[in-house]
Design a protein around this motif. Sequence first.
Motif, PDB file in Angstrom:
ATOM      1  N   VAL A 116       0.812  -1.220   0.000  1.00 20.54           N
ATOM      2  CA  VAL A 116       0.000   0.000   0.000  1.00 20.54           C
ATOM      3  C   VAL A 116       0.845   1.271   0.000  1.00 20.54           C
ATOM      4  CG1 VAL A 116      -2.087  -0.961   1.004  1.00 20.54           C
ATOM      5  CG2 VAL A 116      -0.293  -0.131   2.504  1.00 20.54           C
TER       6      VAL A 116
ATOM      7  N   LEU B 202      -6.994   4.564  -2.682  1.00 20.05           N
ATOM      8  CA  LEU B 202      -5.582   4.178  -2.754  1.00 20.05           C
ATOM      9  C   LEU B 202      -5.103   4.046  -4.193  1.00 20.05           C
ATOM     10  CD1 LEU B 202      -5.625   3.697   0.337  1.00 20.05           C
ATOM     11  CD2 LEU B 202      -4.116   1.773  -0.103  1.00 20.05           C
ATOM     12  N   VAL B 252      -1.915   7.660   2.948  1.00 17.14           N
ATOM     13  CA  VAL B 252      -2.643   6.461   2.549  1.00 17.14           C
ATOM     14  C   VAL B 252      -2.297   5.279   3.442  1.00 17.14           C
ATOM     15  CG1 VAL B 252      -3.144   7.052   0.163  1.00 17.14           C
ATOM     16  CG2 VAL B 252      -0.952   6.050   0.732  1.00 17.14           C
ATOM     17  N   PHE B 256      -5.032   3.047   5.238  1.00 14.45           N
ATOM     18  CA  PHE B 256      -5.033   1.588   5.147  1.00 14.45           C
ATOM     19  C   PHE B 256      -5.100   0.962   6.542  1.00 14.45           C
ATOM     20  CE2 PHE B 256      -2.192  -2.078   5.736  1.00 14.45           C
ATOM     21  CZ  PHE B 256      -2.991  -3.048   5.158  1.00 14.45           C
ATOM     22  N   TYR B 263     -10.054  -3.307   3.253  1.00  8.87           N
ATOM     23  CA  TYR B 263      -9.135  -3.333   2.121  1.00  8.87           C
ATOM     24  C   TYR B 263      -8.820  -4.775   1.726  1.00  8.87           C
ATOM     25  CZ  TYR B 263      -5.035  -2.320  -0.724  1.00  8.87           C
ATOM     26  OH  TYR B 263      -4.139  -2.247  -1.754  1.00  8.87           O
TER      27      TYR B 263
END
Lengths: 294, 274
Positions: A116, B202, B252, B256, B263
């Motif tokens: 991510v 994202l 981000v 997350f 997610y």
Amino acid sequence: MRPGRRIAGWVFIAPALIVIGVFFLLPVLLAVGLSLTDFDIYALASLRNLQFVGLDNYLAVLRMGLFWRALGNTLYFVVVGVPLSIGAALGAALLVHSRLARCRGFFRVALFTPVVTNLIAVAVIWKYLFQTRYGIVNFVLGRFGVHPVDWLGDPHMAMPTIILFALWKNFGYAMIIVLAGLQAIPDELYEAARLDGASAWRQLRHITLPLLGPTLMTVGLLTMVGYFQLFAEPYVMTEGGPLQSTLSVLYLMYNQGFDWWNLGLASAIAFVLFVFTLAATGLLVRAGRRKGWV
Amino acid sequence: MNRARAAAWTVNGLLAVLALVTLFPLLWMLSVSLMPQGSASTFPPPLLPAHPTLANYRTLFVAADLGRYLLNSLIVSGGITLGALVCNLLAGYAFAKLRFAGRDRVFGLLLAALVIPSQVAMMPLFLLVRELHIVDSYAGVILPALASIFGIYLVRQYARAIPDEMLEAARIDGAGELRIFLRVVLPLLKPIILTLTILTFLTAWNDFMWPLIVLTGNHHFTLPIALASLAREHNPDVEMLMAGSVVTVVPVLLLFLLLQRYYIQGLLLGSVKR
């Protein structure tokens, strides 16, 4: 049924269909046409300079030495990178899933974190970690008597370094999916095997891996399709160099299309890459079918 | 030491090493971003700043316009997320629960189009966006991302579990389709809304190739584009680049961590069939 109901469905899908139709499906169709023209910077100025050239762009691509160089680099990245990434994902998933592992939640997140993060930001970080003179990697290796390696400056080392980076960035994605696959294997199978006195290694070979086959196939395919689209890593870390050793097909398409404005040729490159990706996917699916994994 | 304990040590030791490898570059980024200019490029390479300072961040925001790029990233990712929520939720629900002529054929067509990689469309898309006079604008980045086949697929998979009786009951009460969607369906879709939100945000935040193509001047640069252009300059300043990376990565990453369950749910749903 009220009349409203019959058209409601179409009204509901209309916004999405318009966006996908106008900004994706239409351009895909136009790309076929564009690849059959000599669209270049002059055509960009005026469409009167545009000519239909048939398959000339495709022939030009196949005759372009740089294209084969880029394809070779891309295949190198895929053929080495995909097995490494899936192997690392499998290893990490087995470790996190192990009954002996502590703080599983923490490790799961920690190993997944690179996925991510922003690709550009972490590519910049890696560039400096692997810097020849002041980089930490060479410093640590130096402690073990290894001479400084010119990771991103040596044509033989640049692609391996990018593969290592992609491995770090992506294995967590496959790991999460493999973990879900592991959790779906019933405990009773392992209990029965243990009663029969099967070692941990034999349990892995005869229970875990065969049952995990379809999952590994899925993540292998997804990873492969993604790896064929190598672009941002060399764009940031090496600019395709040194000596074009990290130039990928997508990078070549970008160069041709948006540095030189050869949009016709670039479209042909995009389709050729698409065909190679499909062929490779087909090969993998066939190999998987033989094992009953698809 | 018996064998079981040795095995436990091995497993946890390996995990610790792996976690160190995945997290070290990020911790190093944070540490170097706090070092005074020039101090990271010394030998031996320092791990921690001797005199931590926020000077790099100050320079980036005051002199290098980082605030603008951060705002651009927020506008673009936020716009895409809002629009994609509307388009994908409506379409995903319709494909799952509403009956209309041609439904399955259209959905099948969309699924088939999933195999086409986005770069095939990029050259004509650029020309199209140029015709619309939205090159180098927020709209040029946002519009093409306002709906995604994958997002529709995700919502459809989830919405199929909604019992038909519930919808019928609402219809018998005389509710219109839009009202049913807003009042009955949306509350049931809450988990997938969160999943779609974080996945879309994202993806938009981290997207690189299309923004790089369509944003031709630095006025509308998103953070990744600005960072890449900084990094490709001749002899850039490491400490400053790391501060820029922190600003690009951390928002981000926090998002997350906050919504990781949703997610990962999305990743798993998406891997079943893409």
